[in-house]
Design an enzyme around this catalytic site. Structure first.
Site, PDB file in Angstrom:
ATOM      1  N   GLY A  50       0.853  -1.146  -0.020  1.00  0.00           N
ATOM      2  CA  GLY A  50       0.082   0.002  -0.124  1.00  0.00           C
ATOM      3  C   GLY A  50       0.865   1.100   0.055  1.00  0.00           C
ATOM      4  O   GLY A  50       2.061   1.167   0.256  1.00  0.00           O
ATOM      5  N   CYS A  82       5.384  -6.147   1.428  1.00  0.00           N
ATOM      6  CA  CYS A  82       5.557  -4.888   1.445  1.00  0.00           C
ATOM      7  C   CYS A  82       5.033  -4.058   2.596  1.00  0.00           C
ATOM      8  O   CYS A  82       5.281  -4.319   3.769  1.00  0.00           O
ATOM      9  CB  CYS A  82       5.341  -4.067   0.126  1.00  0.00           C
ATOM     10  SG  CYS A  82       6.314  -2.684  -0.043  1.00  0.00           S
ATOM     11  N   TYR A  83       4.126  -3.084   2.427  1.00  0.00           N
ATOM     12  CA  TYR A  83       3.506  -2.380   3.406  1.00  0.00           C
ATOM     13  C   TYR A  83       2.837  -3.558   4.398  1.00  0.00           C
ATOM     14  O   TYR A  83       2.854  -3.208   5.872  1.00  0.00           O
ATOM     15  CB  TYR A  83       2.323  -1.541   2.832  1.00  0.00           C
ATOM     16  CG  TYR A  83       1.664  -0.536   4.062  1.00  0.00           C
ATOM     17  CD1 TYR A  83       2.304   0.409   4.478  1.00  0.00           C
ATOM     18  CD2 TYR A  83       0.376  -0.981   4.762  1.00  0.00           C
ATOM     19  CE1 TYR A  83       1.747   1.294   5.581  1.00  0.00           C
ATOM     20  CE2 TYR A  83      -0.092  -0.500   5.643  1.00  0.00           C
ATOM     21  CZ  TYR A  83       0.494   0.816   6.218  1.00  0.00           C
ATOM     22  OH  TYR A  83       0.148   1.491   7.310  1.00  0.00           O
ATOM     23  N   HIS A 133       7.720  -7.600  -3.805  1.00  0.00           N
ATOM     24  CA  HIS A 133       6.463  -8.305  -4.348  1.00  0.00           C
ATOM     25  C   HIS A 133       6.373  -9.469  -5.081  1.00  0.00           C
ATOM     26  O   HIS A 133       6.591  -9.254  -6.313  1.00  0.00           O
ATOM     27  CB  HIS A 133       5.763  -6.824  -5.123  1.00  0.00           C
ATOM     28  CG  HIS A 133       5.224  -5.664  -4.621  1.00  0.00           C
ATOM     29  ND1 HIS A 133       4.067  -5.318  -4.016  1.00  0.00           N
ATOM     30  CD2 HIS A 133       5.935  -4.483  -4.278  1.00  0.00           C
ATOM     31  CE1 HIS A 133       4.033  -4.410  -3.553  1.00  0.00           C
ATOM     32  NE2 HIS A 133       5.037  -3.649  -3.511  1.00  0.00           N
ATOM     33  N   GLU A 172       3.977 -10.950  -6.159  1.00  0.00           N
ATOM     34  CA  GLU A 172       2.991 -11.098  -6.972  1.00  0.00           C
ATOM     35  C   GLU A 172       3.190 -10.456  -8.566  1.00  0.00           C
ATOM     36  O   GLU A 172       2.426 -10.913  -9.297  1.00  0.00           O
ATOM     37  CB  GLU A 172       1.548 -10.353  -6.669  1.00  0.00           C
ATOM     38  CG  GLU A 172       1.507  -8.891  -6.441  1.00  0.00           C
ATOM     39  CD  GLU A 172       2.194  -8.338  -5.093  1.00  0.00           C
ATOM     40  OE1 GLU A 172       3.174  -8.988  -4.654  1.00  0.00           O
ATOM     41  OE2 GLU A 172       1.949  -7.364  -4.809  1.00  0.00           O
ATOM     42  N   SER A 195     -24.609  -9.114 -25.274  1.00  0.00           N
ATOM     43  CA  SER A 195     -24.030  -8.300 -26.250  1.00  0.00           C
ATOM     44  C   SER A 195     -23.153  -8.924 -27.437  1.00  0.00           C
ATOM     45  O   SER A 195     -22.490  -8.326 -28.496  1.00  0.00           O
ATOM     46  CB  SER A 195     -22.796  -7.122 -25.612  1.00  0.00           C
ATOM     47  OG  SER A 195     -21.984  -7.959 -25.162  1.00  0.00           O
ATOM     48  N   GLY A 196     -22.925 -10.267 -27.121  1.00  0.00           N
ATOM     49  CA  GLY A 196     -22.192 -11.280 -28.188  1.00  0.00           C
ATOM     50  C   GLY A 196     -20.514 -11.150 -27.579  1.00  0.00           C
ATOM     51  O   GLY A 196     -19.766 -11.754 -28.000  1.00  0.00           O
ATOM     52  N   GLY A 197     -20.352 -10.139 -26.358  1.00  0.00           N
ATOM     53  CA  GLY A 197     -19.007 -10.235 -25.924  1.00  0.00           C
ATOM     54  C   GLY A 197     -18.791 -11.327 -24.871  1.00  0.00           C
ATOM     55  O   GLY A 197     -19.583 -12.166 -24.562  1.00  0.00           O
ATOM     56  N   VAL A 198     -17.700 -11.564 -24.757  1.00  0.00           N
ATOM     57  CA  VAL A 198     -17.339 -12.913 -24.002  1.00  0.00           C
ATOM     58  C   VAL A 198     -18.152 -13.101 -22.499  1.00  0.00           C
ATOM     59  O   VAL A 198     -18.708 -13.746 -22.349  1.00  0.00           O
ATOM     60  CB  VAL A 198     -15.794 -12.779 -23.579  1.00  0.00           C
ATOM     61  CG1 VAL A 198     -15.362 -14.200 -22.638  1.00  0.00           C
ATOM     62  CG2 VAL A 198     -15.102 -12.981 -24.698  1.00  0.00           C
ATOM     63  N   ASP A 199     -18.185 -11.717 -21.674  1.00  0.00           N
ATOM     64  CA  ASP A 199     -18.650 -12.104 -20.424  1.00  0.00           C
ATOM     65  C   ASP A 199     -20.215 -12.498 -20.706  1.00  0.00           C
ATOM     66  O   ASP A 199     -20.577 -13.273 -19.874  1.00  0.00           O
ATOM     67  CB  ASP A 199     -18.469 -10.588 -19.615  1.00  0.00           C
ATOM     68  CG  ASP A 199     -17.100 -10.292 -19.690  1.00  0.00           C
ATOM     69  OD1 ASP A 199     -15.967 -11.166 -20.056  1.00  0.00           O
ATOM     70  OD2 ASP A 199     -16.689  -9.180 -19.467  1.00  0.00           O
ATOM     71  N   SER A 200     -21.015 -11.287 -21.215  1.00  0.00           N
ATOM     72  CA  SER A 200     -22.464 -11.772 -21.258  1.00  0.00           C
ATOM     73  C   SER A 200     -22.694 -12.896 -21.782  1.00  0.00           C
ATOM     74  O   SER A 200     -23.741 -13.740 -21.537  1.00  0.00           O
ATOM     75  CB  SER A 200     -23.023 -10.618 -22.020  1.00  0.00           C
ATOM     76  OG  SER A 200     -22.886 -10.381 -23.336  1.00  0.00           O
ATOM     77  N   SER A 201     -21.827 -13.444 -23.029  1.00  0.00           N
ATOM     78  CA  SER A 201     -22.174 -14.794 -23.460  1.00  0.00           C
ATOM     79  C   SER A 201     -22.050 -15.808 -22.679  1.00  0.00           C
ATOM     80  O   SER A 201     -22.990 -16.529 -22.348  1.00  0.00           O
ATOM     81  CB  SER A 201     -21.345 -14.953 -24.540  1.00  0.00           C
ATOM     82  OG  SER A 201     -21.447 -13.888 -25.648  1.00  0.00           O
ATOM     83  N   LYS A 227     -11.362 -12.180 -16.054  1.00  0.00           N
ATOM     84  CA  LYS A 227     -11.562 -12.410 -17.617  1.00  0.00           C
ATOM     85  C   LYS A 227     -10.722 -13.754 -18.048  1.00  0.00           C
ATOM     86  O   LYS A 227     -11.840 -14.565 -18.646  1.00  0.00           O
ATOM     87  CB  LYS A 227     -10.811 -11.358 -18.442  1.00  0.00           C
ATOM     88  CG  LYS A 227     -11.110 -11.131 -19.831  1.00  0.00           C
ATOM     89  CD  LYS A 227     -12.556 -10.311 -19.923  1.00  0.00           C
ATOM     90  CE  LYS A 227     -12.912 -10.137 -21.605  1.00  0.00           C
ATOM     91  NZ  LYS A 227     -13.862  -9.327 -21.365  1.00  0.00           N
TER      92      LYS A 227
END
Ligand code: XMP
Length: 524
Positions: free
Chosen positions: A63, A90-91, A180, A182, A234-240, A380
């Site tokens: 942070g 770290c923090y 870090h 990550e 919408s035809g996008g990945v998420d809504s599909s 995603k």
């Protein structure tokens, strides 16, 4: 925050966020090794909430604050009495040290970026990854440092700027890193985190997409009961992916609404209808609203005005269609985890920044539906993995993101049907060439932009005076930052040649070489 429904039986780790820019990457790394985890703001983690979540271990993020400042954030003291393994980064390391009786001081040389640590000992975190005596690369970003270790801790690695680069209290299973782990710039960071979750916390890596699928279906059924659900597709990945998952859970209680605003890519509408209605047997309303959208966009050139018009019309059409089918009790959205995570501000409050996101542009007044967000725990790439698990075609699961306002924000200046048609043709050629060259999956997003500029050209024996077009292709992990994709010049000239020869209305092609920042991915 919408309450997250209860989770299944997997092992889980709690990440307490102190506002680092890279906290989400800790979650990414853990999920990649099959460990379910959640990110909570450090100041929204009451002891009873943590106990109910039942983590097998806790990670304290980095942070921007300084432990040496009086009012700076602290981890909830209760976590040190829970008998759980803790990793402070770290923090997070510094506040853990300060809270357990060590000393942290500011005013030392700042260390930022790549650094080398000497491995002086070993511990569970370094097992099989770093051997004593080795020198290893890490990524540091700090000004303060621990000067006196808290009781029970010993040093495992140190650097010039950070004598306590990695510390361990084996008896209590507490570990701290100044660097870090990550970020990818710490080459063995993911392995170190895996040692913490698997060796120290005892996680088995039981977070799988098959498990998530079964659990998500049970959760959707429990939430929805016999209610009706609508989902903006919408035809996008998420809504599909959300639509197919919901359909598997509740069948015909789901109706998807696909609004074609006339600014979709070539063949998109046909493909969406064929995939969802014909292949997955999902009830689908396909509304061609292109006249309405293009009509209201006539004469509008300001990017924000375009976005607002499209957002408003989308909601209007969506509402009309949902009234026609008799309304619904629930509205499903493909909201993802990065949209859900609340990031704390630099001071840790009181002003907590909450990122909110509604794929259909917010809930209209009077639409009294509850939200169903079956992907709100996923990143995603996990949504893509879930889509594959659900048997969805690669053309949908692997496709590049496409913005809600569609081609409107890729046509600077006025949007007309003719311009959208020209752009669609250029875009199709560009993507066809990218696919033929086997590059599609290496690119986050690639698209053409139709410029409102006309330039002079010569074709055959004649003069042309047509639009210029820009090509854009970027690599990215989350769309927040992006690098330009380094095509070979021969590839670009081939695409340019095809576009100028095959698309009437374009006589010049340029390649956009701006990264984000300072550019954005889209042009508007
Ligand atoms: P920018 O242009 O801000 O875009 O760098 C970052 C990512 O977001 C997408 N984008 C949108 N997606 N509705 C969406 O669903 C929008 O209004 C929108 N605007 C930008 C963009 O395509 C990129 O992936």
């Amino acid at each position: 925050m919408t309450q997250t429904p209860p989770h299944g039986p997997q092992d889980r780790i709690l990440i307490l966020d102190f506002g680092s820019q890279v906290t989400q990457l800790i979650a990414r790394r853990l999920r990649e090794s099959g460990v379910y985890c959640e990110v909570w703001p450090f100041n929204n983690a009451a002891a009873e909430r943590i106990v109910a979540f039942a983590p097998k271990g806790i990670i304290l993020s980095g942070g921007p604050a300084s432990v040496t400042e009086g009012a700076s954030p602290r981890a909830p003291d209760a976590i040190f009495g829970m008998g759980l393994p803790i990793l402070g980064i770290c923090y997070g390391q510094q506040t853990m040290a300060a809270q357990l009786g060590g000393t942290v001081e500011g005013g030392h040389a700042r260390e930022f970026g790549r650094a080398t640590v000497d491995i002086t000992g070993d511990c569970a975190i370094t097992q099989g990854v770093w051997a004593p005596g080795a020198r290893e690369d890490v990524w540091m970003s700090h000004g303060d440092r621990i000067t006196v270790l808290p009781p029970g801790f010993r040093v495992v690695a140190s650097s010039e700027g950070a004598p306590f680069a990695l510390i361990a209290n084996d008896a209590r299973h507490y570990y701290g890193t100044m660097f870090h782990p990550e970020v990818v710039h710490t080459p063995h960071g993911a392995a170190l985190l895996r040692n913490f979750t698997h060796l120290v916390c005892g996680c088995t890596g039981d977070w799988t997409m098959a498990g998530f699928r079964a659990e998500a279906i049970a959760r959707i059924r429990a939430q929805v009961g016999s209610g009706r659900v609508i989902c903006g597709l919408s035809g996008g990945v998420d809504s599909s992916v959300a639509a197919v998952l919901l359909h598997e859970a509740i069948g015909d209680q789901l109706t998807c609404i696909y609004v074609d605003h006339g600014l979709m890519r070539a063949n998109e509408s046909t493909q969406v209808v064929a995939t969802f209605r014909d292949r997955f047997n999902i009830r689908l309303v396909h509304r061609d609203a292109s006249d309405m959208f293009l009509g209201e966009l006539a004469g509008v050139t300001d990017p924000e005005a375009k976005r607002k018009i499209i957002g408003r019309l989308f909601i209007e059409v969506f509402e009309e269609e949902q009234t026609k089918i008799g309304g619904a009790d629930f509205l499903a959205q493909g909201t993802l985890y990065p949209d859900v995570i609340e990031s704390v501000s630099a001071t840790g409050g009181p002003s907590v920044t909450i990122k909110s996101h509604h794929n259909v542009g917010g809930l209209p007044e009077g639409m009294r539906m509850q939200l169903v967000e079956p992907l709100r725990d996923l990143f995603k790439d996990e949504v893509r993995a879930l889509g594959r698990e659900l048997g969805m075609p690669e053309e949908i699961v692997g496709r590049h993101p496409f913005p809600g306002p569609g081609l409107a924000i890729r046509i600077p200046g006025e949007v007309t049907r003719e311009r959208a048609d020209i752009l669609r043709k250029a875009d199709t050629i560009y993507l066809e060439e990218i696919r033929n060259a086997g590059l599609y999956d290496q690119i986050w997003q690639a698209f053409a932009v139709l410029l409102p500029v006309r330039t002079v050209g010569v074709m055959g024996d004649g003069r042309t005076y047509d639009h210029a077009c820009a090509l854009r292709a970027v690599t990215s992990t989350d769309g927040m930052t992006a690098d330009v994709y380094p095509f070979e010049v021969a590839f670009l000239t081939r695409v340019a040649g095809r576009i100028v020869n095959e698309v009437r209305g374009i006589n010049r092609v340029t390649y956009d070489v701006t990264s984000k920042p300072p550019g954005t991915i889209e042009w508007e």
